[in-house]
Design a protein around this motif. Structure first.
Motif, mmCIF file in Angstrom:
data_model
loop_
_atom_site.group_PDB
_atom_site.id
_atom_site.type_symbol
_atom_site.label_atom_id
_atom_site.label_comp_id
_atom_site.label_asym_id
_atom_site.label_seq_id
_atom_site.Cartn_x
_atom_site.Cartn_y
_atom_site.Cartn_z
ATOM 1 N N LYS A 192 0.814 -1.213 0.000
ATOM 2 C CA LYS A 192 0.000 0.000 0.000
ATOM 3 C C LYS A 192 0.849 1.266 0.000
ATOM 4 O O LYS A 192 0.497 2.255 -0.630
ATOM 5 C CB LYS A 192 -0.927 0.011 1.224
ATOM 6 C CG LYS A 192 -1.808 1.255 1.329
ATOM 7 C CD LYS A 192 -2.777 1.136 2.486
ATOM 8 C CE LYS A 192 -3.564 2.431 2.710
ATOM 9 N NZ LYS A 192 -4.356 2.836 1.533
ATOM 10 N N ALA A 239 4.685 2.434 -3.299
ATOM 11 C CA ALA A 239 4.658 2.769 -4.720
ATOM 12 C C ALA A 239 5.729 3.790 -5.088
ATOM 13 O O ALA A 239 6.407 3.668 -6.108
ATOM 14 C CB ALA A 239 3.268 3.286 -5.097
ATOM 15 N N ASP A 240 5.906 4.821 -4.284
ATOM 16 C CA ASP A 240 6.905 5.852 -4.554
ATOM 17 C C ASP A 240 7.308 6.488 -3.228
ATOM 18 O O ASP A 240 6.809 6.121 -2.159
ATOM 19 C CB ASP A 240 6.375 6.902 -5.532
ATOM 20 C CG ASP A 240 5.020 7.462 -5.097
ATOM 21 O OD1 ASP A 240 4.808 7.626 -3.868
ATOM 22 O OD2 ASP A 240 4.176 7.729 -5.963
ATOM 23 N N ALA A 271 4.471 8.088 -1.157
ATOM 24 C CA ALA A 271 3.700 7.121 -0.380
ATOM 25 C C ALA A 271 4.465 6.684 0.860
ATOM 26 O O ALA A 271 3.877 6.499 1.938
ATOM 27 C CB ALA A 271 3.352 5.904 -1.245
#
Length: 530
Positions: free
Chosen positions: A236, A239-240, A243
């Motif tokens: 969750k 991602a990058d 996040a």
């Protein structure tokens, strides 16, 4: 959902409401009407009773429904919510529980104002406390409206509206008539119900797997659609970098925010001594820790027995994972066992909301009466009883919370709870720790610390992607997104500490050594505590 589900859930919920109203009525007849009775229940609760009440106050519907759903959908990343909520209690136990009980009487502002100029400090601390409590109330009442749609089949806007109004009216009755004593017993009953429901569901999940937790985890990974990534960090929040920072921000808010929640701090005033406050925190840690361990089992159980796709199809944020799991564990949607178990889960969820909103309403009305009213009252004006003002404030806060909940009924519940924790950690925790542990802390530092955390937290949320700038925003057609994180804690919490330090070092005020010494002795020994 079938009519049987709705009828059973409504009967069980009505039974809980009847019991809690009976408690409130009994307490309102036996109370003495003093401030100590209304705010602190006469300080007559035992550590075990207060520990159960703290657990009942802390374990909200967001935990029971939201955390379990996040674990079902995101595995390891959802599990970290449970860890954050639990670790926060170590901060409470080791840093604030005993000291707050010794230094204060009813509210957070009592601790901060002990060696400061009272009026500006009480106004600042009272304002932040009311803000945190109202945010927390809105989250719970939005959850109540959602539960009508999710658990009782009420899909119309009118059903959600009347549910929010009904919950708000009940919380006003609990607080204005029964005060802290009635609220405490409601929270104890709710904690017993919630733990009993969680134990029952967890036992049924483990029975399905013959007690083999490893088999449960491996099967959950297989059915999640993500394979081994389901049991690893990053599903969750990986991602990058945005996040990842968002997760750090949320973690800071959860771990540090608990020690600044007004309705949690006020619970330590209901016991007679600091030792009892510490033992209350130990009881709470045991109960809350057990509950969050069970949410982990329930989340993975829902991933296996219901399936992540079915959970997501029912509700995108996973809020229906527990009721869907209850249906399956009871024998299915058309079985008597499934109907009964579903109805129990629905009733427990509603009981959870009622108990939490009662505690938050009492804490906020205490701040209005004990801090804001006492500080802002005209010197020559008629002095009214604080208890009367608190009762009137409970009605006003209930009305405000109902109105905001109706406006915010489509917002994400977890976001609202996280925001309340972030504001508490930014505005309340820095001033509390500085007041307890920094000898040179001044009135200007205290005021700057509160507003230096409160204002940035609220402003950053308005400028975040949650409010605008993306398809999932509150206002998707508007773009005023300048802050990339959804939770402001990573920035606003350090700002709260920095503002307190800066206000102190630039203040011309000379700290009163005698007052600090008196406060320090009182905090550490309990001498002079009321």
């Amino acid at each position: 959902m079938t009519d049987d589900h709705q009828t059973l859930a409504l009967l069980l919920f009505s039974g809980f409401v009847a019991v809690t109203l009976a408690i409130t009525t009994w307490v309102s007849r036996s109370r003495h009407g003093s401030a100590v009775e209304f705010y602190a229940g006469g300080r007559l609760f035992s550590p075990m009773e207060n520990g159960f009440a703290i657990a009942g106050d802390y374990m909200s519907a967001a935990s029971f429904l939201g955390v379990t759903g996040l674990i079902a959908l995101f595995g390891y990343d959802g599990l970290l919510y449970s860890v954050g909520f639990l670790v926060a209690w170590l901060v409470v136990l080791y840093l604030v529980a005993e000291l707050v009980r010794n230094c204060g009487r009813f509210t957070l502002a009592d601790v901060v104002a002990a060696r400061m100029t009272e009026r500006p400090v009480r106004i600042a601390a009272g304002t932040s406390s009311v803000t945190v409590c109202v945010l927390y109330l809105v989250a719970q009442m939005v959850g109540a409206g959602s539960l009508v749609a999710l658990l009782l089949g009420g899909t119309s806007g009118a059903a959600r509206t009347w549910t929010v109004i009904g919950v708000g009216a009940l919380m006003v009755v609990y607080v204005s008539l029964g005060g802290m004593r009635a609220t405490t017993w409601i929270q104890i009953v709710k904690a017993v119900l919630l733990l009993s429901g969680a134990i029952t569901l967890t036992t049924l999940v483990l029975v399905r797997f013959h007690g083999d937790v490893n088999a449960l985890l491996s099967t959950a990974a297989e059915r999640s659609g993500h394979g081994d990534a389901y049991l690893a960090p990053g599903l969750k929040y990986g991602a990058d970098w945005t996040a990842r920072f968002d997760f750090i921000s949320l973690g800071l808010a959860l771990v540090l925010g608990t020690a600044g929640l007004p309705h949690i701090l006020s619970r330590f005033y209901t016991v007679p001594t600091a030792r009892a406050a510490r033992r209350s925190a130990v009881w709470a840690i045991g109960l809350i820790g057990s509950f969050y361990l069970m949410t982990i089992m329930l989340g993975f159980g829902a991933a296996v027995l219901v399936g992540s796709d079915a959970v997501r199809a029912s509700n995108a944020s996973g809020n229906t994972a527990v009721p869907l799991l209850a249906l399956d564990l009871g024998g299915g949607a058309d079985s008597t066992g499934g109907t009964v178990l579903f109805a129990v889960v629905a009733a427990v969820a509603f009981a959870t909301i009622l108990a939490v909103v009662a505690g938050a309403t009492l804490a906020s009305s205490a701040s209005v009466a004990h801090d804001l009213y006492a500080s802002l009252r005209r010197p020559g004006g008629k002095r009214r009883s604080e208890v009367v003002v608190a009762r009137v404030a409970a009605v006003g806060i209930g009305a405000v919370a109902i109105a905001l909940s109706l406006l915010a009924r489509d917002l994400n519940i977890a976001f609202l709870v996280g925001l309340a924790f972030a504001v508490a950690a930014s505005a309340n925790l820095p001033v509390l720790l500085y007041s307890l542990f920094w000898r040179n802390f001044t009135t200007r530092g205290a005021v700057w610390s509160v507003y230096g955390g409160l204002v940035p937290a609220l402003v950053l949320v308005v400028l975040s992607p949650v409010v605008s700038g993306s398809p999932d925003s509150i206002f998707p057609g508007v773009d005023m997104q300048y802050f990339p994180l959804e939770n402001p804690g990573l920035v606003s919490i350090p700002l709260g500490f920095l503002a307190g330090w800066l206000g102190t070092v630039t203040s011309p005020e000379v700290p009163d050594e005698a007052k600090h010494a008196e406060t320090e002795v009182r905090a550490l020994t309990g001498a002079g505590a009321v």
